[in-house]
Design a protein around this motif. Structure first.
Motif, short mmCIF file in Angstrom:
data_model
loop_
_atom_site.label_atom_id
_atom_site.label_comp_id
_atom_site.label_asym_id
_atom_site.label_seq_id
_atom_site.Cartn_x
_atom_site.Cartn_y
_atom_site.Cartn_z
N THR A 1 27.41 20.70 54.65
CA THR A 1 28.25 21.76 54.10
C THR A 1 29.31 21.16 53.20
N VAL B 1 27.64 20.01 49.94
CA VAL B 1 27.37 21.13 49.04
C VAL B 1 28.66 21.57 48.36
N TRP B 2 29.75 21.64 49.12
CA TRP B 2 31.03 22.09 48.57
C TRP B 2 31.54 21.12 47.51
N ARG C 1 31.74 27.84 58.10
CA ARG C 1 30.96 27.22 57.03
C ARG C 1 31.05 28.01 55.73
N THR C 2 30.97 29.33 55.83
CA THR C 2 30.87 30.14 54.63
C THR C 2 32.22 30.48 53.99
N LEU D 1 32.75 28.04 51.25
CA LEU D 1 31.76 28.32 50.22
C LEU D 1 32.15 29.53 49.40
N VAL E 1 20.86 26.49 45.40
CA VAL E 1 21.48 26.44 46.73
C VAL E 1 20.42 26.60 47.82
N VAL F 1 27.22 35.05 49.37
CA VAL F 1 28.17 35.16 50.49
C VAL F 1 28.26 36.56 51.10
N THR G 1 39.83 30.42 48.81
CA THR G 1 39.58 29.81 50.12
C THR G 1 40.66 30.22 51.12
N LEU H 1 22.93 28.61 54.11
CA LEU H 1 24.24 28.99 53.60
C LEU H 1 24.18 30.20 52.67
#
Length: 355
Positions: free
Chosen positions: A248, A251-252, A38-39, A42, A201, A78, A331, A208
Motif C-alpha cells: 500500500t 502504491v502511494w 488502507r484506502t 489512497l 492500479v 475509492v 488525506t 485497493l
C-alpha cells in the motif's frame, strides 16, 4: 468545465450551494463505509491525481481543449461517496488558491463536476458489471464507458442549471447541442485516462480498487439448501506478497511521484486552447456578464507562482504546490472520516454496561 462567477445568478448559485453542501454531508456519512486504514491515504492521492491531470488540457477540436473531470475515476477507485469528496476537495483548492472556478459558483461546480459525474458514472459502472463477466478487463471496460458518458451528462446538467439561472439570454437549444457535442469528445479523453489509470492500479493491487471488489468475492456453493463459500483454490507457486502495509505504501509513493511529475513537468505541454465550456461560452455569449475571480490576486492565480518569471518554472512550482496542498487536505479529511468509523465500536464497547 469550471463555471466562473457571473454565469449563474445569485438565487440559483445559492440553491446549488445548498444542494452541494447536502451532497457533501451525505458523502461524509457514506464515506465512513468506504474508507479504512488502507484506502484513506489512497483517497487523498486520488484527489491530488485529479488535480494534477486537470492541468493537462488536451486538444479535442479546432481551438478547443478538454481536461479530466475525474468523477468516474474517483468513484471507481475509492467509491461514489468518497469520490464526491475527492472532487469537492479539488474544486475547493482550485477556487481558493488558483482562481479556477468561481467562488460564488462553487456549489454549481461541485454539483455538476462532482455529484453528476460521480452518480452517472457509478450507476453506469455498476449496471455494466451486472451483465459483464467478472474479470479485470470488464472492470476496465465498464470504467471506460462510465467515464465517457459522465462528461456529456455533466454538460447537460450545466445547461439545465443555466436554463434556470443564466445571466444572459441565449438560445438554450444551441447551447445544449454545443455543450454536449464538445464534451462528448472530451469524454473520450476522460474515458482513456480513467481506463488506463484503473487498469494500472488493478494490475498492481486490485484489492485497493473499490469498483473491483467483486473480483475478490468468493464463489458460493449450495450445500444442504444453504449458500456457503467455496473452498479457496490452492495457491499457485509464486513468491508471497509483501505485508499489507508495504505494498500500500509502495502504491502511494509511486502514485504521488507520478502525480508530481504530471503537475510539475508534463503540465507545461498542455494545450493552451480554451476548454469546452469556455469555448461554448465565448461562441454563444454566455460569458457576457462574467466577473473577475475573487481570488484573482492569489500568488498562485492561473496556475503560476507570483514573481517567478520563467513560465516553465512558475507553472511547475504551482502544480507541485497544488498537489501537495490537495493531498494533505484530502488525506486529512479522509483520515478523519475513517478514524470516526474506527472509534465508534470502541466507544460503544466502553459505554456498554457490565454483564
Amino acid at each position: 468545465m469550471h463555471v466562473p462567477d457571473g454565469f449563474i445568478n445569485a438565487p440559483v448559485s445559492v440553491a446549488a450551494g445548498v444542494a452541494a453542501a447536502a451532497a457533501v454531508a451525505v458523502s461524509l456519512r457514506g464515506a465512513r463505509r468506504e474508507l479504512d486504514e488502507r484506502t484513506a491515504p489512497l483517497a487523498g492521492l486520488v484527489a491530488a491525481f485529479i488535480f494534477a491531470v486537470q492541468m493537462l488540457n488536451f486538444p479535442v477540436a479546432a481551438g478547443t481543449s478538454g481536461h479530466l473531470l475525474g468523477g468516474a475515476l474517483a468513484a471507481i477507485l475509492v467509491g461514489p461517496y468518497t469520490g464526491v469528496l475527492c472532487v469537492s476537495v479539488v474544486l475547493l483548492m482550485q477556487g481558493i488558491l488558483f482562481a479556477d472556478g468561481g467562488l460564488t459558483a462553487l456549489g454549481v461546480n461541485i454539483t455538476v463536476m462532482g455529484v453528476v459525474t460521480v452518480v452517472t458514472a457509478h450507476l453506469l459502472f455498476r449496471g455494466l458489471l451486472r451483465v459483464l463477466p467478472t474479470t479485470r478487463r470488464s472492470v476496465t471496460a465498464a470504467g471506460f464507458v462510465a467515464a465517457l458518458l459522465s462528461v456529456p451528462a455533466a454538460a447537460a446538467a450545466f445547461t439545465a442549471v443555466y436554463a434556470v439561472g443564466g445571466t444572459t439570454d441565449v438560445p438554450l437549444g444551441k447551447v445544449l447541442t454545443a455543450m454536449v457535442g464538445v464534451h462528448l469528445l472530451i469524454g473520450i479523453g476522460e474515458a482513456l485516462i480513467t481506463a488506463a489509470t484503473v487498469g494500472a492500479v488493478i494490475a498492481v493491487r486490485p484489492d485497493l480498487v473499490h469498483g473491483a471488489r467483486a473480483l475478490a468475492t468468493p464463489l458460493k456453493l449450495r450445500v444442504g439448501g444453504a449458500l456457503v463459500d467455496a473452498p479457496a483454490p490452492a495457491p499457485a507457486p509464486a513468491p508471497a506478497a509483501p505485508a499489507a502495509g508495504g505494498p500500500t505504501k509502495k502504491v502511494w509513493v509511486t502514485g504521488l511521484a507520478t502525480t508530481l511529475v504530471l503537475a510539475g513537468f508534463v503540465s507545461f505541454y498542455a494545450s493552451a486552447d480554451p476548454d469546452g465550456l469556455e469555448k461554448v461560452a465565448a461562441d454563444k455569449g454566455i460569458d457576457a456578464k462574467v466577473e473577475e475571480h475573487a481570488a484573482a490576486g492569489s500568488p498562485l492565480a492561473d496556475y503560476g507562482v507570483e514573481d517567478v518569471d520563467d513560465p516553465r518554472l512558475s507553472g511547475g512550482l504551482a502544480g507541485v504546490i497544488g498537489v501537495g496542498v490537495t493531498v494533505v487536505a484530502g488525506t486529512g479529511v479522509f483520515w478523519a472520516v475513517r478514524r470516526r468509523t474506527a472509534e465508534q465500536p470502541a466507544a460503544a464497547a466502553t459505554s456498554a454496561p457490565a454483564a
